[in-house]
Motif scaffolding. Structure first.
Motif, mmCIF file in Angstrom:
data_model
loop_
_atom_site.group_PDB
_atom_site.id
_atom_site.type_symbol
_atom_site.label_atom_id
_atom_site.label_comp_id
_atom_site.label_asym_id
_atom_site.label_seq_id
_atom_site.Cartn_x
_atom_site.Cartn_y
_atom_site.Cartn_z
ATOM 1 N N PHE A 140 9.219 -37.391 29.013
ATOM 2 C CA PHE A 140 9.542 -36.939 30.358
ATOM 3 C C PHE A 140 10.297 -37.956 31.202
ATOM 4 C CE2 PHE A 140 8.428 -32.702 30.395
ATOM 5 C CZ PHE A 140 7.270 -32.514 29.664
ATOM 6 N N ILE A 141 10.184 -39.242 30.897
ATOM 7 C CA ILE A 141 10.957 -40.191 31.704
ATOM 8 C C ILE A 141 12.401 -40.288 31.231
ATOM 9 C CG2 ILE A 141 9.037 -41.589 32.490
ATOM 10 C CD1 ILE A 141 9.771 -43.621 30.312
ATOM 11 N N GLY A 142 12.784 -39.428 30.336
ATOM 12 C CA GLY A 142 14.175 -39.462 29.911
ATOM 13 C C GLY A 142 14.328 -38.980 28.494
ATOM 14 N N GLY A 143 13.262 -39.065 27.727
ATOM 15 C CA GLY A 143 13.268 -38.445 26.420
ATOM 16 C C GLY A 143 13.909 -39.282 25.332
ATOM 17 N N VAL A 144 13.935 -38.652 24.167
ATOM 18 C CA VAL A 144 14.464 -39.288 22.972
ATOM 19 C C VAL A 144 15.486 -38.328 22.390
ATOM 20 C CG1 VAL A 144 13.850 -40.151 20.691
ATOM 21 C CG2 VAL A 144 12.246 -40.389 22.563
ATOM 22 N N ASP A 145 16.561 -38.866 21.823
ATOM 23 C CA ASP A 145 17.613 -37.960 21.345
ATOM 24 C C ASP A 145 17.856 -38.067 19.850
ATOM 25 O OD1 ASP A 145 20.489 -40.037 22.334
ATOM 26 O OD2 ASP A 145 18.600 -40.498 21.339
ATOM 27 N N THR A 146 16.907 -38.666 19.131
ATOM 28 C CA THR A 146 17.145 -38.933 17.716
ATOM 29 C C THR A 146 16.694 -37.806 16.806
ATOM 30 O OG1 THR A 146 14.977 -39.924 17.559
ATOM 31 C CG2 THR A 146 16.801 -41.401 18.053
ATOM 32 N N GLY A 147 16.071 -36.767 17.375
ATOM 33 C CA GLY A 147 15.413 -35.793 16.501
ATOM 34 C C GLY A 147 14.050 -36.327 16.119
ATOM 35 N N TRP A 148 13.139 -35.458 15.649
ATOM 36 C CA TRP A 148 11.789 -35.938 15.347
ATOM 37 C C TRP A 148 11.803 -36.855 14.137
ATOM 38 C CZ3 TRP A 148 8.490 -35.015 11.104
ATOM 39 C CH2 TRP A 148 9.001 -34.131 10.122
ATOM 40 N N THR A 149 12.954 -36.936 13.429
ATOM 41 C CA THR A 149 13.015 -37.734 12.225
ATOM 42 C C THR A 149 13.409 -39.192 12.450
ATOM 43 O OG1 THR A 149 15.209 -36.781 11.964
ATOM 44 C CG2 THR A 149 13.442 -35.831 10.649
ATOM 45 N N PHE A 150 13.838 -39.555 13.657
ATOM 46 C CA PHE A 150 14.064 -40.954 14.028
ATOM 47 C C PHE A 150 14.918 -41.739 13.045
ATOM 48 C CE2 PHE A 150 11.548 -41.159 17.732
ATOM 49 C CZ PHE A 150 10.421 -40.391 17.539
ATOM 50 N N TYR A 151 15.926 -41.121 12.469
ATOM 51 C CA TYR A 151 16.728 -41.837 11.466
ATOM 52 C C TYR A 151 17.352 -43.103 12.037
ATOM 53 C CZ TYR A 151 16.713 -38.288 7.755
ATOM 54 O OH TYR A 151 16.374 -37.438 6.741
ATOM 55 N N TYR A 158 21.317 -47.613 18.225
ATOM 56 C CA TYR A 158 22.285 -46.979 19.120
ATOM 57 C C TYR A 158 21.688 -46.074 20.184
ATOM 58 C CZ TYR A 158 25.659 -48.630 15.739
ATOM 59 O OH TYR A 158 26.412 -49.417 14.929
ATOM 60 N N SER A 159 20.509 -45.530 19.924
ATOM 61 C CA SER A 159 19.971 -44.549 20.854
ATOM 62 C C SER A 159 19.601 -45.188 22.178
ATOM 63 C CB SER A 159 18.732 -43.879 20.248
ATOM 64 O OG SER A 159 18.076 -43.136 21.245
ATOM 65 N N LYS A 160 19.942 -44.493 23.271
ATOM 66 C CA LYS A 160 19.551 -45.011 24.582
ATOM 67 C C LYS A 160 18.273 -44.354 25.083
ATOM 68 C CE LYS A 160 24.262 -46.240 25.945
ATOM 69 N NZ LYS A 160 24.796 -45.868 24.598
ATOM 70 N N GLY A 161 17.652 -43.566 24.234
ATOM 71 C CA GLY A 161 16.428 -42.895 24.655
ATOM 72 C C GLY A 161 15.218 -43.817 24.545
ATOM 73 N N HIS A 162 14.052 -43.263 24.892
ATOM 74 C CA HIS A 162 12.825 -44.058 24.910
ATOM 75 C C HIS A 162 12.144 -44.011 23.545
ATOM 76 C CE1 HIS A 162 13.062 -44.654 29.244
ATOM 77 N NE2 HIS A 162 13.601 -43.449 29.257
ATOM 78 N N VAL A 163 12.877 -44.487 22.545
ATOM 79 C CA VAL A 163 12.405 -44.400 21.167
ATOM 80 C C VAL A 163 11.120 -45.199 20.971
ATOM 81 C CG1 VAL A 163 12.959 -45.011 18.805
ATOM 82 C CG2 VAL A 163 14.702 -43.992 20.251
ATOM 83 N N ALA A 164 11.106 -46.421 21.488
ATOM 84 C CA ALA A 164 9.967 -47.307 21.233
ATOM 85 C C ALA A 164 8.680 -46.691 21.761
ATOM 86 C CB ALA A 164 10.211 -48.669 21.867
ATOM 87 N N LEU A 165 8.757 -46.165 22.979
ATOM 88 C CA LEU A 165 7.562 -45.593 23.592
ATOM 89 C C LEU A 165 7.071 -44.381 22.807
ATOM 90 C CD1 LEU A 165 5.910 -46.298 26.051
ATOM 91 C CD2 LEU A 165 7.326 -44.749 27.394
ATOM 92 N N ALA A 166 8.010 -43.521 22.417
ATOM 93 C CA ALA A 166 7.632 -42.334 21.643
ATOM 94 C C ALA A 166 6.997 -42.754 20.318
ATOM 95 C CB ALA A 166 8.855 -41.451 21.399
ATOM 96 N N ALA A 167 7.572 -43.786 19.695
ATOM 97 C CA ALA A 167 7.029 -44.255 18.416
ATOM 98 C C ALA A 167 5.600 -44.750 18.591
ATOM 99 C CB ALA A 167 7.911 -45.360 17.846
ATOM 100 N N VAL A 168 5.343 -45.461 19.674
ATOM 101 C CA VAL A 168 3.978 -45.949 19.928
ATOM 102 C C VAL A 168 3.024 -44.766 20.088
ATOM 103 C CG1 VAL A 168 2.508 -47.129 21.600
ATOM 104 C CG2 VAL A 168 4.671 -48.144 20.928
ATOM 105 N N GLY A 169 3.456 -43.749 20.820
ATOM 106 C CA GLY A 169 2.591 -42.578 21.025
ATOM 107 C C GLY A 169 2.248 -41.894 19.718
ATOM 108 N N ILE A 170 3.254 -41.730 18.866
ATOM 109 C CA ILE A 170 3.007 -41.061 17.591
ATOM 110 C C ILE A 170 2.131 -41.935 16.689
ATOM 111 C CG2 ILE A 170 4.121 -40.140 15.527
ATOM 112 C CD1 ILE A 170 6.598 -39.662 17.409
ATOM 113 N N PHE A 171 2.353 -43.240 16.753
ATOM 114 C CA PHE A 171 1.551 -44.204 15.992
ATOM 115 C C PHE A 171 0.076 -44.039 16.327
ATOM 116 C CE2 PHE A 171 1.331 -48.227 13.707
ATOM 117 C CZ PHE A 171 0.240 -48.888 14.244
ATOM 118 N N VAL A 172 -0.214 -43.961 17.620
ATOM 119 C CA VAL A 172 -1.605 -43.813 18.055
ATOM 120 C C VAL A 172 -2.171 -42.472 17.598
ATOM 121 C CG1 VAL A 172 -3.081 -43.594 20.086
ATOM 122 C CG2 VAL A 172 -1.344 -45.375 20.012
ATOM 123 N N ALA A 173 -1.371 -41.418 17.752
ATOM 124 C CA ALA A 173 -1.846 -40.090 17.338
ATOM 125 C C ALA A 173 -2.107 -40.051 15.839
ATOM 126 C CB ALA A 173 -0.822 -39.035 17.720
ATOM 127 N N GLY A 174 -1.355 -40.834 15.081
ATOM 128 C CA GLY A 174 -1.559 -40.891 13.635
ATOM 129 C C GLY A 174 -2.959 -41.353 13.282
#
Lengths: 551, 124, 216
Positions: A140-151, A158-174
């Motif tokens: 919500f603070i801007g999102g991620v544009d890599t697709g759920w596959t994070f290639y 290159y991505s200017k989205g909030h990749v790191a934060l999303a990755a941390v969230g998914i890591f915890v959910a894992g």
């Protein structure tokens, strides 16, 4: 009672009241260790995530109504389909049946009083919520544009989205997933009622066991993958960067080593649910029980061997691609066996078209289409043309949405009386199931054609000749949305005004139906003793219909 | 070890003996590493290490004691690790990698990526 | 039976049943850890295959003495704790404590050596892969940096697991001091022992990969 059992204390409230009334404070819900209450907590979360992911999908389909993209911004479009994928995969599909129906039903079905590690169960819900909160914040603070596959290198460089934060969230959910899987495996090994041998277990339990094996063994690899991607993004180390001797395909290997089993994590519970519904509404024992059981186990094992089929055009070696193609054909076999088993169960059965059965039947048809089209993309030559097109999108949505979501709704309706103590309105439920089937096919069948004609996926715009099919698909999605909103409405209605459910409204076999609806906290007052196999339905002529009268 | 029951004493002695054996294996592994083994075979140096791991599992963690399922889990973990490593290596080990221009001294991934001169992959 | 011992959950038949469930659960958890570190091992295997000379050159820069001393420290620490479990099984809480102290000290020594001596030494020698200047230059620089990415990530994750292990051992010691364990109930002691020895196993995998295999 021996000295060894001397300190097992069961409070009176755990026996004489339903679990819904055993404590009404907020604290009694948020600090519960009762698997049934935790399942309800998860229900609420999962439902919220489902509608969030669905809203993103609605916006995606809205955008695709015109070839130029109705929303106007490719950046926004990329963030929307990423949000849709991330939320639907990790916060709906992977958890859905296991943490709601699994948590609730598994102990009941095996005659146990709770899961093996109830506090771990509660902890896993909090981990899920924490992971979800972090991921939603990123989205919500801007999102991620890599697709759920994070290639990589998009995600790492290159991505200017909030990749790191999303990755941390998914890591915890894992970690939430791993905890749930671990809990289920130990529960099924150790807490079965006396007499409940492995071959007397319902297929649902075998499916959940197989799923749990996937959860515990594949998710850790996702964890390390996300961690490495995070480190590369934050510190510019070159694990996936060829300029420093790294390998971008290494990311894809690691990612898909988890994510292919992940898709089986999503569908195995669906297999389990359907395997419960069909015997109950066909009034027949399941056809080929051991085949179903061993097909589940085989799928759990083989699903780890096929991940390379996501990388056929990524630049992997031809030899590796051939091997993965062959293995992908192999993994289809146990799934196909299951379809034959279900059809065999229906054959000469005494079929009743209640809502759960409608969903289960829809599952069989739609899953088969999805599965067969999977074989098309598993063929190397065909995949060169079909990959990264809407064909693949349609293929996995037939399985995930046509299959898994149908199964989820089927299971929800089937066990709704047990969970809530209320009956849902049957007529509305049947309407919703039919509308879902129609809406689903209208949404996704055109996408097979679009993909075959070459429309690429994850593009905000498309060639004008594809517009008619896209409009059909988007129209279908509005019908599908209605079909999902209907149950939301009438299920909530039923909580307040639904008819009170008897102990066994479907006259189904299974230990979960041998306890009141809804069950007391302790599930069973006396430990059940099992003396026969599952699905012990009498021959059709003698077997009564599932319900006394239809509403 | 004064007020120790004989069984506990025997177990402690067994633990110490297994520690000695594990140390010996470690010494062997260390010595192997100093030998001029060719590059492709050097991973075999880890074999004594695997034996050390088995020793820790058997004597310190008592994997043989307890329910059978515990051994099944240990075997399953190793089997799946094997699948990851072996099946995962199929592609990198049989792929043709094309040379990439070395990164500039700054080592930044962005710079390196932009200056890559990759030859196109001809087919799959 | 000790009155402050944890009561048995009502889903279990008896205490022994609960103990077996906990044991099984812990082993399953360790299986997940094998796959977690396994992903890293896979990166190493792929990296070494793609950059053979660079990995060997980088491996020669590792502090063999530190890795070897650490291996001995960790194995002895595992021995000490395992001995403690034997004593606890016989009902001797005091001797468990006597074994936990060396286990803790040796584990602490490992952490001090790795993060207090070895890592700073590596960083001072320009072996940190994300730094601007790196000790090994030229054609081998990329691969060597990659080796050290693996080195720092794997030993860092391992060290994190060690820290958690140290905290768990301290927790066991506190509970033992309060008299919470007996010959009939000491499940947490066994659980922590399994975890502690497993962390040792991870090190026994990392040690040869980092310090020995490349040192040709």
């Amino acid at each position: 009672m021996s000295a060894e059992t001397a300190d097992i204390k069961i409070p009176a409230a755990a026996i004489d009241r339903s679990y819904l009334h055993d404590g009404t404070s907020l604290k009694s819900w948020l600090l519960t260790t009762d698997h049934k209450r935790i399942a309800i907590l998860y229900f609420a979360s999962i439902t919220a995530f489902f509608f969030l992911g669905g809203a993103a999908a609605a916006l995606v389909r809205l955008n695709l109504v015109t070839p130029q993209g109705l929303l106007g911004s490719p950046e926004t479009y990329n963030r929307l389909f990423t949000l849709h994928g991330v939320v639907m995969v990790w916060f709906f599909l992977v958890p859905a049946v296991p943490v709601t129906l699994g948590n609730f039903i598994i102990p009941l079905m095996i005659g146990a009083r709770d899961l093996a590690f109830p506090r771990l169960n509660l902890f896993s819900w909090y981990l899920f919520m924490l992971g979800g909160a972090i991921t939603l914040w990123a989205l919500f603070i801007g999102g991620v544009d890599t697709g759920w596959t994070f290639y990589t290198p998009l995600s790492t460089a290159y991505s200017k989205g909030h990749v790191a934060l999303a990755a941390v969230g998914i890591f915890v959910a894992g970690f939430s997933s791993i905890a749930t899987g671990l809990n289920f495996i130990i529960t099924i090994h150790r807490l079965r009622a006396p007499g409940l041998t492995w071959y007397r277990l319902p297929v649902f339990i075998w499916s959940m066991y197989s799923l749990s094996v996937l959860l515990v063994l594949a998710t850790p690899v996702l964890a390390i993958t996300l961690l490495l991607m995070l480190l590369e993004r934050l510190f510019h180390i070159g694990v996936f960067d060829p300029a420093v001797g790294g390998d971008p395909l290494l990311f894809q290997h690691l990612f898909w080593f988890y994510s292919h089993p992940a898709v089986y994590m999503m569908i195995l519970p669906g297999f389990g649910v359907v395997s419960e519904i069909i015997p109950a509404f066909a009034r027949r024992p399941i056809f080929g029980y051991k085949f179903l059981v061993w097909a589940s186990v085989t799928i759990a094992v083989l699903s780890f061997f096929v991940w390379g089929h996501h990388m056929f055009v990524a630049g992997t070696s031809v030899y590796s691609a051939v091997l993965f193609s062959i293995l992908s054909y192999l993994v289809a076999v146990p799934s196909a066996i299951k379809v034959f088993n279900w059809l065999g169960t229906l054959h000469k059965g005494y079929i009743h078209f209640d809502a759960p059965m409608l969903y289960a039947l829809g599952f069989i048809g739609l899953f088969t289409i999805g599965g067969v089209t999977g074989l098309w993309v598993a063929a190397l030559a065909a995949d060169v043309h079909l990959t990264q097109t809407y064909f693949v999108v349609a293929h996995f949505h037939y399985i995930m949405v046509g299959g898994m979501v149908s199964a989820y709704f089927g299971g929800l309706h089937y066990w709704w009386p047990k969970i809530t103590g209320r009956m849902y309105p049957e007529a509305w439920a049947r309407i919703a199931a039919l509308v879902m089937f129609i809406g689903f096919n209208l949404t996704f069948f055109p996408q097979f054609i679009l993909g075959y004609l070459g429309m690429p996926r994850r593009y905000a715009t498309y060639a004008p000749e594809f517009q008619v099919l896209n409009v059909l698909s988007s129209a279908g999605s509005t019908i599908l949305a209605a079909a999902y909103l209907l149950p939301l409405a009438y299920l909530i209605w039923s909580l307040l005004h639904g008819k009170r459910a008897p102990q066994n409204p479907w006259r189904a076999t299974g230990l979960e139906w041998q306890t009141p609806s809804p069950p007391p906290t302790v599930n069973f007052i006396a430990t059940p003793h099992v003396t026969q196999g599952p699905y012990a339905y009498a021959p059709p002529a003698e077997e009564p219909p599932p319900r006394e009268a239809h509403e | 070890m004064d007020s120790l029951q004989p069984e506990a004493r025997a177990q402690i002695v067994r633990l110490v003996k297994s520690w000695v054996w594990i140390m010996c294996l470690g010494a062997i592994e260390f010595s192997l590493a100093l030998l001029p083994v060719p590059h492709t075979f050097r991973p075999l140096i880890m074999l004594p290490g695997l034996a050390m791991i088995a020793g820790v599992a058997m004597f310190f963690m008592e994997v043989n004691r307890g329910p059978t399922i515990v051994r099944a889990f240990a075997v399953a973990a190793l089997f799946w690790l094997f699948v990851l490593l072996v099946l995962g290596s199929c592609d990198p080990f049989t792929r043709t990698d094309y040379k990439v221009a070395p990164a500039p001294a700054s080592g930044s991934a962005l710079d390196g990526a932009v200056s890559m001169a990759i030859m196109p992959v001809s087919d799959m | 039976m000790n009155s402050t011992a944890a009561s048995v959950g009502f889903q279990y038949r008896n205490r022994a049943d609960q103990h077996e469930a906990a044991l099984t659960g812990m082993w399953l958890f360790l299986a997940t850890e094998v796959l977690f570190f396994g992903g890293l091992l896979f990166c190493f295997v792929v990296g070494r295959h793609a950059n053979p000379l660079a990995f060997d050159a980088a491996a020669r820069e590792t502090a063999l003495w530190a890795g070897t001393v650490n291996t001995v420290l960790l194995l002895t620490s595992s021995l000490a704790y395992a001995a403690g479990i034997v004593f606890m099984r016989a009902g001797n809480s005091r001797r468990l404590m006597h074994c936990c102290w060396p286990a803790l000290a040796l584990g602490g020594a490992f952490i001090a050596l790795k993060f207090g001596v070895e890592w700073p030494g590596d960083i001072a020698q320009h072996l940190f892969p994300a730094a601007a200047s790196f000790k090994i230059g030229g054609a081998l620089e990329g691969g060597a940096r990659l080796f050290f990415v693996f080195y720092f990530v794997s030993t860092g994750l391992h060290g994190l697991h060690m820290l958690i292990g140290v905290a768990l051992v301290i927790w066991i010691m506190l509970r033992a001091r309060r008299g919470e364990f007996s010959a009939h109930y000491h499940t947490p002691v066994v659980m922590v022992g399994l975890y502690w020895s497993f962390v040792d196993i991870v090190w026994l995998t990392l040690y040869p990969m980092i310090y020995l295999v490349g040192r040709g």
